[in-house]
Write a protein that holds these residues in place. Sequence first.
Motif, PDB file in Angstrom:
ATOM      1  N   ILE A  54       0.844  -1.179   0.000  1.00 37.49           N
ATOM      2  CA  ILE A  54       0.000   0.000   0.000  1.00 37.49           C
ATOM      3  C   ILE A  54       0.891   1.245   0.000  1.00 37.49           C
ATOM      4  O   ILE A  54       2.026   1.217   0.466  1.00 37.49           O
ATOM      5  CB  ILE A  54      -0.955   0.025   1.213  1.00 37.49           C
ATOM      6  N   MET A  55       0.352   2.330  -0.524  1.00 38.99           N
ATOM      7  CA  MET A  55       1.118   3.575  -0.600  1.00 38.99           C
ATOM      8  C   MET A  55       0.576   4.555   0.430  1.00 38.99           C
ATOM      9  O   MET A  55      -0.634   4.804   0.474  1.00 38.99           O
ATOM     10  CB  MET A  55       1.024   4.179  -1.998  1.00 38.99           C
ATOM     11  N   LEU A  56       1.461   5.079   1.289  1.00 37.22           N
ATOM     12  CA  LEU A  56       1.071   6.041   2.301  1.00 37.22           C
ATOM     13  C   LEU A  56       1.966   7.268   2.240  1.00 37.22           C
ATOM     14  O   LEU A  56       3.158   7.169   1.938  1.00 37.22           O
ATOM     15  CB  LEU A  56       1.170   5.424   3.702  1.00 37.22           C
ATOM     16  N   ASP A  57       1.376   8.406   2.541  1.00 37.87           N
ATOM     17  CA  ASP A  57       2.136   9.641   2.619  1.00 37.87           C
ATOM     18  C   ASP A  57       3.105   9.558   3.799  1.00 37.87           C
ATOM     19  O   ASP A  57       2.760   9.033   4.859  1.00 37.87           O
ATOM     20  CB  ASP A  57       1.166  10.811   2.820  1.00 37.87           C
ATOM     21  N   PRO A  58       4.333  10.063   3.665  1.00 35.28           N
ATOM     22  CA  PRO A  58       5.289  10.020   4.784  1.00 35.28           C
ATOM     23  C   PRO A  58       4.783  10.710   6.047  1.00 35.28           C
ATOM     24  O   PRO A  58       5.232  10.405   7.152  1.00 35.28           O
ATOM     25  CB  PRO A  58       6.528  10.731   4.231  1.00 35.28           C
ATOM     26  N   SER A  59       3.853  11.640   5.892  1.00 34.69           N
ATOM     27  CA  SER A  59       3.331  12.345   7.064  1.00 34.69           C
ATOM     28  C   SER A  59       2.024  11.740   7.567  1.00 34.69           C
ATOM     29  O   SER A  59       1.341  12.347   8.403  1.00 34.69           O
ATOM     30  CB  SER A  59       3.126  13.835   6.744  1.00 34.69           C
ATOM     31  N   SER A  60       1.687  10.534   7.110  1.00 38.09           N
ATOM     32  CA  SER A  60       0.468   9.874   7.596  1.00 38.09           C
ATOM     33  C   SER A  60       0.515   9.748   9.116  1.00 38.09           C
ATOM     34  O   SER A  60       1.546   9.398   9.705  1.00 38.09           O
ATOM     35  CB  SER A  60       0.328   8.487   6.968  1.00 38.09           C
ATOM     36  N   SER A  61      -0.607  10.034   9.748  1.00 32.65           N
ATOM     37  CA  SER A  61      -0.673  10.102  11.215  1.00 32.65           C
ATOM     38  C   SER A  61      -0.200   8.832  11.899  1.00 32.65           C
ATOM     39  O   SER A  61       0.380   8.888  12.988  1.00 32.65           O
ATOM     40  CB  SER A  61      -2.106  10.411  11.645  1.00 32.65           C
ATOM     41  N   VAL A  62      -0.441   7.690  11.276  1.00 25.57           N
ATOM     42  CA  VAL A  62      -0.083   6.426  11.919  1.00 25.57           C
ATOM     43  C   VAL A  62       1.407   6.348  12.224  1.00 25.57           C
ATOM     44  O   VAL A  62       1.819   5.771  13.239  1.00 25.57           O
ATOM     45  CB  VAL A  62      -0.523   5.221  11.053  1.00 25.57           C
ATOM     46  N   PHE A  63       2.230   6.955  11.386  1.00 27.66           N
ATOM     47  CA  PHE A  63       3.680   6.886  11.578  1.00 27.66           C
ATOM     48  C   PHE A  63       4.154   7.746  12.752  1.00 27.66           C
ATOM     49  O   PHE A  63       5.197   7.480  13.344  1.00 27.66           O
ATOM     50  CB  PHE A  63       4.412   7.354  10.315  1.00 27.66           C
ATOM     51  N   HIS A  64       3.387   8.780  13.065  1.00 28.43           N
ATOM     52  CA  HIS A  64       3.861   9.775  14.018  1.00 28.43           C
ATOM     53  C   HIS A  64       3.149   9.707  15.368  1.00 28.43           C
ATOM     54  O   HIS A  64       3.770   9.966  16.405  1.00 28.43           O
ATOM     55  CB  HIS A  64       3.723  11.166  13.409  1.00 28.43           C
ATOM     56  N   TYR A  65       1.866   9.335  15.351  1.00 29.91           N
ATOM     57  CA  TYR A  65       1.099   9.392  16.590  1.00 29.91           C
ATOM     58  C   TYR A  65       0.411   8.071  16.941  1.00 29.91           C
ATOM     59  O   TYR A  65      -0.351   8.001  17.901  1.00 29.91           O
ATOM     60  CB  TYR A  65       0.101  10.556  16.538  1.00 29.91           C
ATOM     61  N   GLY A  66       0.698   7.034  16.169  1.00 28.01           N
ATOM     62  CA  GLY A  66       0.379   5.682  16.596  1.00 28.01           C
ATOM     63  C   GLY A  66      -1.081   5.276  16.615  1.00 28.01           C
ATOM     64  O   GLY A  66      -1.443   4.335  17.327  1.00 28.01           O
ATOM     65  N   GLN A  67      -1.929   5.947  15.827  1.00 28.44           N
ATOM     66  CA  GLN A  67      -3.321   5.480  15.752  1.00 28.44           C
ATOM     67  C   GLN A  67      -3.376   4.230  14.875  1.00 28.44           C
ATOM     68  O   GLN A  67      -3.451   4.308  13.644  1.00 28.44           O
ATOM     69  CB  GLN A  67      -4.217   6.568  15.176  1.00 28.44           C
ATOM     70  N   ALA A  68      -3.319   3.082  15.513  1.00 26.45           N
ATOM     71  CA  ALA A  68      -3.362   1.800  14.809  1.00 26.45           C
ATOM     72  C   ALA A  68      -3.908   0.748  15.754  1.00 26.45           C
ATOM     73  O   ALA A  68      -3.432   0.613  16.880  1.00 26.45           O
ATOM     74  CB  ALA A  68      -1.967   1.402  14.323  1.00 26.45           C
ATOM     75  N   VAL A  69      -4.917   0.021  15.312  1.00 29.71           N
ATOM     76  CA  VAL A  69      -5.495  -1.063  16.113  1.00 29.71           C
ATOM     77  C   VAL A  69      -5.636  -2.289  15.221  1.00 29.71           C
ATOM     78  O   VAL A  69      -5.699  -2.179  13.989  1.00 29.71           O
ATOM     79  CB  VAL A  69      -6.865  -0.680  16.706  1.00 29.71           C
TER      80      VAL A  69
END
Length: 355
Positions: A54-69
């Motif tokens: 999958i393609m994600l923007d480098p500034s996607s929130s998941v990378f920085h603030y950990g919203q992942a379940v």
Amino acid sequence: MNKLIEREKITSKKEKPDPSSLGFGKYFTDYMFVMDYEEEKGWHHPRLTPYAPIMLDPSSSVFHYGQAVFEGLKAYRTEDGRVLLFRPEQNIKRLNRSCQRMSMPPLDEELVLEALTQLVELEKEWVPREKGTSLYIRPFVIATEPSLGVKASKNYTFMIVLSPVGSYYGDQLQPINIYVEDEFVRAVNGGVGNAKTSGNYAASLQAQQKANELGYDQVLWLDAIEKKYAEEVGSMNIFFVINGEVVTPALSGSILSGITRASAIELIRSWGIPVREEKISIDDIYAASARGELTEVFGTGTAAVVTPVGELNIHGRTVIVNDRQIGEISKKLYQTITDIQLGKVKDPFHWTVEV
């Protein structure tokens, strides 16, 4: 409902892995499920699509603030060739509870069950037949808004991927050794310990590495405040058999509410064996062992179902459990749950769902 889910055909199918060397989570099927969320549209565009990066923007929130379940459940192949799911609706409910805790939008539970069922139906040939194998199902949600502001994301992606797997610990009923962690902590009441969020597992890795270096398979976490009360093991909930009673840590807000845990409690009580859900100190566990009253310790979880424990390291003191042999309750529990999952016995609780 079926018409809502698009399906994109693959051009070629993957070669199936050798079922005798599956390991856990190393191989992935031909298809995956994907659905998107935008604040203005809500959840939309549910689709079955070829498994691919999958393609994600480098500034996607998941990378920085950990919203992942995420969640984990399995599909099982019965002896007569049917495919069964084990309590999938409970995993979906728990996924939504995790989403709520992490400020992520709730999912339509009926649509998720339909998507999951359609995906497994499409990939039925990937459900292995060999003993101890299954098709692992991993639903997950990640935050995808390109933003570096500390806030809940406005965009998300929900996906389901599938992986044929073998036994999580190899020889499934071989008792494992557990290190009781008294330096690091996993979670605190009021935190995110009762959510199945990715950061919880990242935080556990250093303690797990330490345990492995000391020759132990898993970590048993203690409470974060007093570092005194047993909570859970890295990949499963924990149970102790003391004086004929089964004791398991109460769901205090810092412990994950396991689906297999709940099933085990219901089964054990149906056999007339007392089960207590309460705070239990690790020192009381050690004292019970010293008195000869600790007869079994076992863990429950989706990956391993039921795992007996043969040794505990409590503050540097070795506790041998049941002469490192599997106990009667552990054995019966494993046999009963796996027999229900594999359709070998009648399912009195209506836990299984046929695909």
